[in-house]
Design a protein around this motif. Structure first.
Motif, PDB file in Angstrom:
ATOM      1  N   SER A  58      31.066  35.654  35.004  1.00 56.51           N
ATOM      2  CA  SER A  58      32.131  35.371  35.965  1.00 56.51           C
ATOM      3  C   SER A  58      32.650  36.654  36.600  1.00 56.51           C
ATOM      4  O   SER A  58      32.579  37.751  36.014  1.00 56.51           O
ATOM      5  CB  SER A  58      33.301  34.653  35.281  1.00 56.51           C
ATOM      6  N   GLY A  59      33.170  36.503  37.821  1.00 54.40           N
ATOM      7  CA  GLY A  59      33.758  37.646  38.493  1.00 54.40           C
ATOM      8  C   GLY A  59      34.920  38.246  37.716  1.00 54.40           C
ATOM      9  O   GLY A  59      35.117  39.461  37.713  1.00 54.40           O
ATOM     10  N   GLU A  60      35.686  37.383  37.060  1.00 57.45           N
ATOM     11  CA  GLU A  60      36.807  37.882  36.249  1.00 57.45           C
ATOM     12  C   GLU A  60      36.310  38.805  35.139  1.00 57.45           C
ATOM     13  O   GLU A  60      36.891  39.865  34.891  1.00 57.45           O
ATOM     14  CB  GLU A  60      37.591  36.719  35.636  1.00 57.45           C
ATOM     15  N   ASP A  61      35.215  38.406  34.476  1.00 55.99           N
ATOM     16  CA  ASP A  61      34.679  39.229  33.392  1.00 55.99           C
ATOM     17  C   ASP A  61      34.114  40.545  33.920  1.00 55.99           C
ATOM     18  O   ASP A  61      34.234  41.593  33.272  1.00 55.99           O
ATOM     19  CB  ASP A  61      33.599  38.465  32.634  1.00 55.99           C
ATOM     20  N   ILE A  62      33.489  40.491  35.093  1.00 61.91           N
ATOM     21  CA  ILE A  62      32.956  41.720  35.686  1.00 61.91           C
ATOM     22  C   ILE A  62      34.101  42.669  36.031  1.00 61.91           C
ATOM     23  O   ILE A  62      34.044  43.870  35.738  1.00 61.91           O
ATOM     24  CB  ILE A  62      32.134  41.405  36.945  1.00 61.91           C
ATOM     25  N   CYS A  63      35.139  42.133  36.649  1.00 62.25           N
ATOM     26  CA  CYS A  63      36.303  42.950  36.996  1.00 62.25           C
ATOM     27  C   CYS A  63      36.927  43.558  35.745  1.00 62.25           C
ATOM     28  O   CYS A  63      37.268  44.740  35.721  1.00 62.25           O
ATOM     29  CB  CYS A  63      37.321  42.095  37.747  1.00 62.25           C
ATOM     30  N   ARG A  64      37.053  42.754  34.729  1.00 59.51           N
ATOM     31  CA  ARG A  64      37.634  43.232  33.470  1.00 59.51           C
ATOM     32  C   ARG A  64      36.800  44.369  32.879  1.00 59.51           C
ATOM     33  O   ARG A  64      37.335  45.372  32.391  1.00 59.51           O
ATOM     34  CB  ARG A  64      37.722  42.065  32.477  1.00 59.51           C
ATOM     35  N   GLU A  65      35.469  44.238  32.948  1.00 64.18           N
ATOM     36  CA  GLU A  65      34.582  45.261  32.400  1.00 64.18           C
ATOM     37  C   GLU A  65      34.664  46.552  33.216  1.00 64.18           C
ATOM     38  O   GLU A  65      34.719  47.648  32.645  1.00 64.18           O
ATOM     39  CB  GLU A  65      33.139  44.739  32.392  1.00 64.18           C
ATOM     40  N   ILE A  66      34.697  46.430  34.525  1.00 60.47           N
ATOM     41  CA  ILE A  66      34.802  47.614  35.379  1.00 60.47           C
ATOM     42  C   ILE A  66      36.103  48.359  35.125  1.00 60.47           C
ATOM     43  O   ILE A  66      36.137  49.594  35.044  1.00 60.47           O
ATOM     44  CB  ILE A  66      34.686  47.215  36.868  1.00 60.47           C
ATOM     45  N   ARG A  67      37.182  47.603  34.973  1.00 61.01           N
ATOM     46  CA  ARG A  67      38.493  48.230  34.806  1.00 61.01           C
ATOM     47  C   ARG A  67      38.656  48.935  33.457  1.00 61.01           C
ATOM     48  O   ARG A  67      39.615  49.681  33.258  1.00 61.01           O
ATOM     49  CB  ARG A  67      39.586  47.181  34.981  1.00 61.01           C
TER      50      ARG A  67
END
Length: 227
Positions: A58-67
């Protein structure tokens, strides 16, 4: 400027890519969350455009990982229009949020707005030159076609002097003064050795340099991008 576009809709990816490339950005695209994270780890990226609805991660998980490791600007794209969905994305660290369908021109405008806002913190630290040379002065790091290049202090100083002043010709004496932090009393041809080493490390073909140009009888200069 490198931008990663993550979207599982081929038409949306193609349209966004076309608009961004028209603006002069270098664009990577993928429809996979797994590939998106690989791009983030392996490429020198400046911006991420991220769809929330992906087939694998999910995009949320990708964003969380990047951050976890980076404050790179992120714009989220989604078909969800509920306020709670937008707030979740922003709470995860996204810089902006666009609801599909959206205007590519609006996307480009929002990217510009975000870059103006974050420029004092990040963009000024990086100089990017096509084809394939990235310099991050404050981190003392140089990448050539995605591979990090190890430079000596003098080599990096000379490269930055020229790269930050493209088109300006520097004499050997001036370059040596900068590279050694003092007036140099020896043979000015010493700078030729540093330039030769620099070219060997960053030029695709050192005998046919595309970055560092020789101005015969004077010194050296960094090629302007439009020249």
């Amino acid at each position: 400027m490198n931008i990663l576009v993550v979207d599982d809709e081929p038409t949306a990816r193609d349209v966004v890519r076309a608009y961004l490339e028209k603006e002069g950005y270098r664009v990577f695209t993928t429809d996979s969350g797994v590939e998106a994270l690989l791009y983030f780890r392996n490429e020198v990226l400046d911006f991420v455009i991220l769809d929330l609805m992906l087939p694998d991660v999910s995009g949320e998980d990708i964003c969380r990982e990047i951050r976890k490791t980076s404050m790179i600007p992120i714009i989220m794209l989604t078909a969800k229009s509920e306020e709670t969905d937008r707030l979740i994305g922003l709470d995860l660290g996204a810089d902006d949020y666009l609801i599909k369908p959206f205007s590519p021109r609006e996307l480009v405008a929002r990217i510009r707005t975000i870059l103006r806002r974050v420029k004092p913190l990040s963009i000024q630290k990086e100089l990017f030159y096509e084809p394939g040379l990235t310099i991050i002065p404050e981190e003392h790091r140089v990448f050539c076609h995605k591979e990090e290049v190890v430079l000596t202090k003098q080599e990096l100083t000379l490269l930055l002097l020229m790269a930050e002043n493209p088109g300006i010709v520097f004499t050997r004496a001036k370059m040596l003064d900068r590279a050694f932090d003092m007036a140099f009393e020896g043979d000015e041809r010493t700078v030729d050795v540093h330039i030769k080493n620099l070219r060997r490390k960053i030029e695709p073909e050192p005998r046919k340099p595309i970055y560092i140009e020789t101005v015969y009888g004077v010194g050296y200069r960094f090629r302007k991008l439009d020249s």
